[in-house]
Scaffold this active site. Structure first.
Site, PDB file in Angstrom:
ATOM      1  CG  ASP A  67      65.526 119.087 -18.273  1.00 27.69           C
ATOM      2  OD1 ASP A  67      64.547 119.396 -19.003  1.00 27.69           O
ATOM      3  OD2 ASP A  67      66.627 119.158 -18.970  1.00 27.69           O
ATOM      4  CB  THR A 100      62.946 117.059 -22.480  1.00 25.13           C
ATOM      5  OG1 THR A 100      62.797 117.421 -21.226  1.00 25.13           O
ATOM      6  CG2 THR A 100      63.367 117.935 -23.485  1.00 25.13           C
ATOM      7  CB  THR A 101      59.557 114.494 -19.051  1.00 23.64           C
ATOM      8  OG1 THR A 101      60.683 115.281 -18.524  1.00 23.64           O
ATOM      9  CG2 THR A 101      59.189 113.301 -18.423  1.00 23.64           C
ATOM     10  CG  ASP A 402      63.773 123.432 -20.105  1.00 18.44           C
ATOM     11  OD1 ASP A 402      64.751 123.385 -20.616  1.00 18.44           O
ATOM     12  OD2 ASP A 402      63.309 122.586 -19.581  1.00 18.44           O
TER      13      ASP A 402
END
Length: 534
Positions: A67, A100-101, A402
């Site tokens: 994550d 998020t990445t 998530d």
């Protein structure tokens, strides 16, 4: 003095004026390199076939995750521009919960093309304005590509949550966790405010033991606590009348730290007798309302309960659960549809919550407390996450969070978009065509923005062990032929219609990632000096 003032006066001759831009360029270059280094660190963890990171903290704790927000949050970043990337990931986490990445990798690619544009002699402001226009155009293109979705279409919601879970460590459990996340979010939607979902209404309780397969939702309340057994009180209560109290059932203390010396035995007996009477008086008031279960908030000033008060509560057949965390009180009272009681004088029957059953249940090698059959239960839900070790449980919780965020995105903005690098390639194609219409520097900058977007499909293919150049070229070709939903199917290792493969994500995740990445890069471009204040 005269000489000094003459020296400080600006020179009149134009031919001798010289501005040193070297420092500005060095600062900008250092910031860009720092941002790219952070992006490269998380780039390998993008996509379903991405690698996981093992993070070892200073306290000796070990975390295994892919994550992006968690990895960057745990990184000890010192460079100010690199810290902006950590904040960027946090912003994406709070805005969309997923991607998020992606947002960091995208920002890193934009910085790379900006570096080459700066080297070509284009002014940072021109690049910044072009990025802003490209970003606005990208959002319009994505919105046009999106497919509307209704909350009644449970299958689409589950597909979207599954796509989010497929890139996680616990991806093999996506068939269990995705429907669980969808049901949890749909159960807490308030009909009066159907666009807003507060994830604080979903409580995730972690309990070691079993496997992730044993994870389930509980219609009611779950505490990772035991019932207080001192004094032999009840551990199971039917037709429970529950009070959530924020005061202490123990002898009062002085406001300031001081000691009282008692030398006479009769006085000592009198103190003990007064303490007993004080506690008994409180318990009689509690019993008079018909209350038979007490949830006691954790106290930091003095003991919430003493051995003596527990003994009397057990005699009165009142079940006691102590050390309820302060930040859980709001969730507990909302679920039980009761009011927290801050003073014994305010203890009334109408402030109590009602439930069919409060019992202690054995789970693995520990015990949990369940409150079920709550009357007029608030719009909340509890999820009990199980796992064979702490690393798996923590990662399952992050993955579930998530998935919950993805469903929340769909509730607030009800559009789905294809995954697998399809939107990025389509954006790249359409922006490339738009750049040809624009004139001068602007068109050149937009073209570079379009090229930077290809980093997502390129990285997806690279992490899956495919030939990235061949895959991205084929993908471009498919999109040029009008197949806008063609994306990289990393499981089959080829280009397929990604919508038919059920690889979908909320529109908000993609638009938020592009908007936030562009904002962050524009900010870094505008910085030409770093001033350290001590």
């Amino acid at each position: 003095m005269a000489a000094a003032s003459t020296a400080s006066r600006p020179r009149a001759s134009k031919s001798e004026s010289f501005v040193d831009n070297k420092r500005k360029e060095d600062i900008r270059s250092a910031n860009i390199n720092a941002g790219r280094a952070v992006a490269d660190a998380v780039r390998t963890s993008l996509g379903p076939k991405g690698m996981d990171k093992m993070i070892s903290t200073a306290s000796g704790e070990v975390i295994i995750t892919n994550d992006g927000a968690t990895i960057l949050n745990k990184m000890d970043v010192l460079q100010p521009a690199a810290k902006m990337f950590v904040e960027l990931s946090k912003s994406q986490d709070s805005a969309a919960g997923d991607g998020t990445t992606t947002v960091v990798v995208l920002a890193g690619a934009l910085l790379r093309v900006c570096q080459s544009l700066l080297a070509s002699g284009i002014h940072p402001t021109v690049i910044s304005d072009a990025l802003h226009k490209s970003c606005a155009k990208s959002v319009d293109i994505l919105t046009a590509m999106a497919v509307p979705v209704e909350l009644t279409d449970r299958d689409s919601l589950v597909k979207s949550a599954s796509t989010s879970l497929n890139s996680k460590v616990v991806s093999q459990y996506s068939t269990l966790l995705a429907p669980l996340a969808v049901d949890a979010v749909l159960s807490v939607i308030d009909p009066e405010k159907p666009e807003i979902v507060d994830l604080r209404d979903i409580k995730i309780v972690k309990k070691l033991g079993g496997t992730v397969d044993d994870t389930h939702t509980v219609k009611g309340l779950v505490f990772d606590k035991k019932v207080s057994r001192a004094g032999g009180g009840p551990t199971r209560m039917e037709n429970a009348k529950i009070a959530v109290i924020q005061f202490q059932i123990s002898p009062p203390k002085t406001d300031i730290e001081q000691s009282i010396v008692v030398s006479d035995y009769t006085q000592m007996d009198r103190i003990l007798k007064e303490e007993r009477n004080y506690i008994l008086g409180m318990i009689k008031k509690i019993k008079a309302t018909g209350c038979n279960v007490l949830l006691i908030q954790k106290s930091i000033l003095r003991d919430a309960v003493t051995e003596l008060s527990l003994h009397y509560l057990a005699k009165a057949k009142i079940m006691v659960i102590k050390d309820v965390e302060r930040d859980e009180i709001e969730f507990v009272t909302k679920t039980l549809n009761c009011l927290p009681i801050a003073n014994i004088e305010h203890f009334r029957g109408e402030k109590l919550g009602h439930a069919d059953l409060v019992e202690e249940a054995s789970l693995g090698d520990g015990k949990i407390l369940k409150i079920t059959g709550i009357k007029d239960m608030g719009r909340t839900t509890s999820v009990l996450v199980r796992g064979s070790n702490q690393l798996v449980i923590d990662e399952a919780e992050r993955s579930l969070h998530d998935a919950l965020c993805v469903v929340r995105c769909l509730v607030s903005k009800r559009f789905l978009i294809a995954g697998g690098g399809a939107p990025e390639i389509e954006l790249s194609r359409q922006l490339g065509a738009w750049a040809k219409v624009l004139h001068g520097m602007e068109g050149y900058c937009v073209k570079s923005f379009a090229e930077a977007l290809e980093v997502i499909p390129y990285t997806l293919a690279e992490n899956a062990g495919l030939n990235p150049i061949a895959i991205v070229t084929e993908l471009r070709n498919k999109h040029a032929q009008g197949e806008i939903n063609s994306g990289i199917n990393v499981r089959k290792g080829q280009i397929t219609n990604i919508l038919e493969e059920n690889v979908v994500q909320p529109l908000l995740v993609s638009t938020s990632a592009i908007t936030l990445a562009t904002e962050c890069v524009r900010m870094i471009l505008k910085i030409d000096d770093i001033v350290t204040v001590r």
